[in-house]
Design a protein around this motif. Structure first.
Motif, mmCIF file in Angstrom:
data_model
loop_
_atom_site.group_PDB
_atom_site.id
_atom_site.type_symbol
_atom_site.label_atom_id
_atom_site.label_comp_id
_atom_site.label_asym_id
_atom_site.label_seq_id
_atom_site.Cartn_x
_atom_site.Cartn_y
_atom_site.Cartn_z
ATOM 1 N N PRO A 79 0.838 -1.211 0.000
ATOM 2 C CA PRO A 79 0.000 0.000 0.000
ATOM 3 C C PRO A 79 0.867 1.252 0.000
ATOM 4 C CG PRO A 79 0.073 -0.947 2.194
ATOM 5 C CD PRO A 79 0.806 -1.904 1.302
ATOM 6 N N ASP A 80 0.297 2.369 -0.415
ATOM 7 C CA ASP A 80 1.091 3.594 -0.494
ATOM 8 C C ASP A 80 1.414 4.179 0.877
ATOM 9 O OD1 ASP A 80 -1.349 4.682 0.221
ATOM 10 O OD2 ASP A 80 -1.670 5.733 -1.668
ATOM 11 N N THR A 81 0.836 3.634 1.943
ATOM 12 C CA THR A 81 1.246 4.045 3.288
ATOM 13 C C THR A 81 2.619 3.467 3.645
ATOM 14 O OG1 THR A 81 0.000 2.170 4.177
ATOM 15 C CG2 THR A 81 -1.094 4.329 4.169
ATOM 16 N N ILE A 82 3.044 2.416 2.917
ATOM 17 C CA ILE A 82 4.352 1.805 3.144
ATOM 18 C C ILE A 82 5.364 2.311 2.117
ATOM 19 C CG2 ILE A 82 5.645 -0.365 3.174
ATOM 20 C CD1 ILE A 82 3.145 -1.731 4.227
ATOM 21 N N PHE A 83 5.020 2.194 0.842
ATOM 22 C CA PHE A 83 5.873 2.751 -0.208
ATOM 23 C C PHE A 83 5.034 3.644 -1.103
ATOM 24 C CE2 PHE A 83 7.340 2.738 -4.615
ATOM 25 C CZ PHE A 83 8.581 3.335 -4.444
ATOM 26 N N SER A 84 5.556 4.827 -1.352
ATOM 27 C CA SER A 84 4.852 5.780 -2.191
ATOM 28 C C SER A 84 5.836 6.438 -3.142
ATOM 29 C CB SER A 84 4.173 6.853 -1.328
ATOM 30 O OG SER A 84 3.646 7.885 -2.139
ATOM 31 N N GLY A 144 10.847 8.168 -4.380
ATOM 32 C CA GLY A 144 9.854 7.567 -3.489
ATOM 33 C C GLY A 144 10.300 7.554 -2.044
ATOM 34 N N ARG A 145 9.400 7.102 -1.167
ATOM 35 C CA ARG A 145 9.703 6.968 0.260
ATOM 36 C C ARG A 145 9.225 5.606 0.736
ATOM 37 N NH1 ARG A 145 5.770 11.456 1.149
ATOM 38 N NH2 ARG A 145 3.723 10.511 1.001
ATOM 39 N N LEU A 146 9.912 5.086 1.742
ATOM 40 C CA LEU A 146 9.573 3.782 2.309
ATOM 41 C C LEU A 146 9.602 3.856 3.824
ATOM 42 C CD1 LEU A 146 9.091 0.695 1.602
ATOM 43 C CD2 LEU A 146 11.504 0.400 2.187
ATOM 44 N N ASP A 147 8.585 3.282 4.443
ATOM 45 C CA ASP A 147 8.536 3.103 5.895
ATOM 46 C C ASP A 147 9.111 1.725 6.198
ATOM 47 O OD1 ASP A 147 7.771 2.428 8.519
ATOM 48 O OD2 ASP A 147 6.023 3.735 8.439
ATOM 49 N N GLY A 148 10.342 1.687 6.738
ATOM 50 C CA GLY A 148 11.036 0.418 6.924
ATOM 51 C C GLY A 148 10.321 -0.549 7.842
ATOM 52 N N ALA A 149 9.874 -0.073 8.999
ATOM 53 C CA ALA A 149 9.208 -0.959 9.960
ATOM 54 C C ALA A 149 7.907 -1.505 9.391
ATOM 55 C CB ALA A 149 8.949 -0.209 11.264
ATOM 56 N N ALA A 150 7.135 -0.658 8.727
ATOM 57 C CA ALA A 150 5.867 -1.112 8.141
ATOM 58 C C ALA A 150 6.121 -2.104 7.007
ATOM 59 C CB ALA A 150 5.081 0.093 7.627
ATOM 60 N N TYR A 151 7.200 -1.893 6.262
ATOM 61 C CA TYR A 151 7.554 -2.838 5.198
ATOM 62 C C TYR A 151 7.832 -4.223 5.779
ATOM 63 C CZ TYR A 151 10.211 -5.203 1.545
ATOM 64 O OH TYR A 151 10.651 -6.131 0.628
ATOM 65 N N GLY A 242 23.574 18.995 2.621
ATOM 66 C CA GLY A 242 24.086 18.527 3.908
ATOM 67 C C GLY A 242 23.654 17.089 4.122
ATOM 68 N N GLU A 243 23.511 16.649 5.364
ATOM 69 C CA GLU A 243 23.201 15.245 5.640
ATOM 70 C C GLU A 243 21.743 14.996 6.000
ATOM 71 O OE1 GLU A 243 25.638 12.941 8.081
ATOM 72 O OE2 GLU A 243 27.461 13.360 6.973
ATOM 73 N N ALA A 244 20.988 16.019 6.321
ATOM 74 C CA ALA A 244 19.623 15.806 6.795
ATOM 75 C C ALA A 244 18.660 15.631 5.621
ATOM 76 C CB ALA A 244 19.173 16.966 7.666
ATOM 77 N N ASP A 245 17.829 14.607 5.701
ATOM 78 C CA ASP A 245 16.735 14.411 4.754
ATOM 79 C C ASP A 245 15.415 14.690 5.472
ATOM 80 O OD1 ASP A 245 18.393 13.643 2.667
ATOM 81 O OD2 ASP A 245 18.337 11.528 3.254
ATOM 82 N N PHE A 246 14.427 15.083 4.699
ATOM 83 C CA PHE A 246 13.111 15.422 5.231
ATOM 84 C C PHE A 246 12.110 14.456 4.605
ATOM 85 C CE2 PHE A 246 9.209 17.928 5.543
ATOM 86 C CZ PHE A 246 9.286 18.412 6.837
ATOM 87 N N ILE A 247 11.459 13.638 5.447
ATOM 88 C CA ILE A 247 10.624 12.549 4.943
ATOM 89 C C ILE A 247 9.238 12.643 5.565
ATOM 90 C CG2 ILE A 247 10.509 10.062 4.539
ATOM 91 C CD1 ILE A 247 13.491 9.982 5.433
ATOM 92 N N PRO A 248 8.278 13.242 4.869
ATOM 93 C CA PRO A 248 6.911 13.327 5.409
ATOM 94 C C PRO A 248 6.104 12.064 5.109
ATOM 95 C CG PRO A 248 7.144 14.722 3.460
ATOM 96 C CD PRO A 248 8.426 13.999 3.636
ATOM 97 N N PHE A 249 5.328 11.632 6.089
ATOM 98 C CA PHE A 249 4.360 10.557 5.913
ATOM 99 C C PHE A 249 2.973 11.121 6.229
ATOM 100 C CE2 PHE A 249 8.232 8.100 6.328
ATOM 101 C CZ PHE A 249 8.020 7.040 5.461
ATOM 102 N N GLY A 250 1.987 10.273 6.209
ATOM 103 C CA GLY A 250 0.623 10.707 6.451
ATOM 104 C C GLY A 250 0.367 11.090 7.896
ATOM 105 N N HIS A 251 -0.770 11.776 8.111
ATOM 106 C CA HIS A 251 -1.230 12.153 9.453
ATOM 107 C C HIS A 251 -0.226 13.046 10.188
ATOM 108 C CE1 HIS A 251 -4.360 9.198 8.763
ATOM 109 N NE2 HIS A 251 -3.424 8.274 8.544
ATOM 110 N N GLY A 252 0.479 13.895 9.457
ATOM 111 C CA GLY A 252 1.369 14.865 10.087
ATOM 112 C C GLY A 252 2.676 14.311 10.605
ATOM 113 N N LYS A 253 3.037 13.100 10.225
ATOM 114 C CA LYS A 253 4.278 12.481 10.699
ATOM 115 C C LYS A 253 5.436 12.957 9.825
ATOM 116 C CE LYS A 253 6.273 7.869 11.468
ATOM 117 N NZ LYS A 253 6.000 6.407 11.349
ATOM 118 N N LEU A 254 6.374 13.710 10.412
ATOM 119 C CA LEU A 254 7.509 14.265 9.680
ATOM 120 C C LEU A 254 8.798 13.707 10.270
ATOM 121 C CD1 LEU A 254 6.449 18.029 9.466
ATOM 122 C CD2 LEU A 254 5.822 16.141 7.941
ATOM 123 N N LEU A 255 9.590 13.033 9.435
ATOM 124 C CA LEU A 255 10.844 12.445 9.884
ATOM 125 C C LEU A 255 12.027 13.234 9.341
ATOM 126 C CD1 LEU A 255 8.754 9.964 10.064
ATOM 127 C CD2 LEU A 255 10.810 8.580 10.156
#
Length: 370
Positions: A79-84, A144-151, A242-255
């Motif tokens: 599902p796109d909640t895991i990989f989008s 794309g982005r991937l949620d490792g734990a959900a995967y 630099g080294e920081a990446d910005f990875i937004p997921f659903g429901h306001g979750k920003l990594l």
């Protein structure tokens, strides 16, 4: 019917288990010791095409690993909640974006997965990712982005539905005549073939068998902010200067992350130093009206494996063809790990995939002591 053991249920081991269950009728057991596992603590960007790394073999692996997601999404019904396929913004100083755009147009010739290439104004960047300042960026629609734990959770369910057994325990390995013995604190079992994909634990597993391994642990910390932004699932990921990446997921979750701490060993303690480093790294890019400190934050901490040349290695040992190893993914594990797992599943199933284009000889990383 053969008995196959996989020691290490991270992104390589879990993916290999699923594909082995599709390719064979063998009995497959995965021994998984999740404490500190890199994949469970990870979230990442799938966009290797503009990397400046000089290792051509690594780039070929990463490029083909990104392409493999097309098959992975279908085979696993991800599902796109895991990989989008979220798209990726590369935010760099304005005077370097033109050269980066030229590199993108050169590499897209054999990497069409990159998607459309767009050089954005500051206003266009902010429309795509509203929490950033108005800064020019290069936009690749194929990122794309991937949620490792959900995967991991998802692929394990798929594998278990195919009768793969998962054992939540640390395991050790011994040679017993023509078989392999896998021991935990609860039981001992014998197997015809073993895949070792335990990240940095590979060194400890192979030492009793007489092997020296070029592998070491690297601590990685991510910051996860819970914000009120309701449309964050529609935002692209951003690779910042630099080294920081910005990875937004659903429901306001920003990594934000991740750190690369070579001297921290196996320590999994969240640190204020990591917070300061990541927060400082992202501050120049964030809209001045957004104060991340106002939102609840949690840490995701794991231990990666890396080699002296920061390249992965994988395959069957020449001296022990029924013993397959994989490690050294470093910070690109979410891009390369699933594809490596697939290639190793094919190897165990006797499909003989070509892996030489992707890596140096295994003897560069692993040698039998005399």
């Amino acid at each position: 019917m053969k008995k196959i053991a996989i020691i290490g249920g991270g992104i390589i081991g879990a993916t290999a288990a699923f594909y082995l269950s599709q390719l064979t009728n063998d009995h497959i057991t995965v021994y998984d010791f999740p404490q500190g596992q890199a994949t469970r603590a990870s979230a990442g960007i799938i966009s290797p095409w503009l990397s400046k790394r000089r290792n051509k073999k690594w780039y070929q692996l990463a490029k083909d690993g990104a392409h493999f997601y097309q098959k992975l999404v279908v085979d696993l019904a991800l599902p796109d909640t895991i990989f989008s396929k979220s798209g990726v913004l590369l935010v760099r100083p304005e005077d370097s974006l033109s050269a980066l755009e030229d590199l993108a147009h050169e590499r897209i010739k054999d990497a069409p997965d990159m998607g459309e290439i767009q050089l954005l104004t500051g206003q266009q960047t902010k429309r795509l990712l509203p929490v950033l300042k108005e800064m020019p960026a290069l936009y690749l629609t194929g990122g794309g982005r991937l949620d490792g734990a959900a995967y991991l959770q998802h692929v394990q369910k798929k594998a278990m539905a195919n009768q793969v057994t998962f054992v939540d325990s640390y395991a050790t390995l011994e040679k017993a005549s023509d078989f392999w013995q896998v021991k935990t604190d609860r039981h001992t079992a014998t197997y015809d073939t073993v895949l070792l994909s335990p990240g940095p634990h590979l060194k400890k597993l192979l030492s009793p068998l007489g092997y020296d391994v070029d592998i070491r642990p690297q601590k990685g910390q991510l910051l996860c902010f819970q914000t009120p932004f309701k449309d964050s699932s529609q935002w692209p990921v951003a690779m910042l200067d630099g080294e920081a990446d910005f990875i937004p997921f659903g429901h306001g979750k920003l990594l934000i992350g991740a750190t690369h701490e070579n001297e921290a060993g196996w320590d999994l303690t969240p640190t204020s130093e990591a917070y300061q480093s990541l927060a400082t790294g992202i501050t120049p890019f964030i809209d001045d009206r957004l104060t991340l400190e106002d939102y609840p934050v949690t840490y995701q901490v794991g231990t990666r494996a890396y080699t002296a040349d920061f390249a992965p290695f994988f395959g069957a040992l020449d001296e022990e063809p029924t013993l397959i190893v994989a490690s050294g993914l470093g910070s690109s594990g979410l891009t390369t790990g699933p594809y490596i797992g697939y290639l190793l599943a094919q190897t165990i199933a006797q499909a003989k995939p070509q892996m030489d284009p992707y890596q140096k000889p295994l003897t560069n990383y692993l040698n039998k002591r005399l």
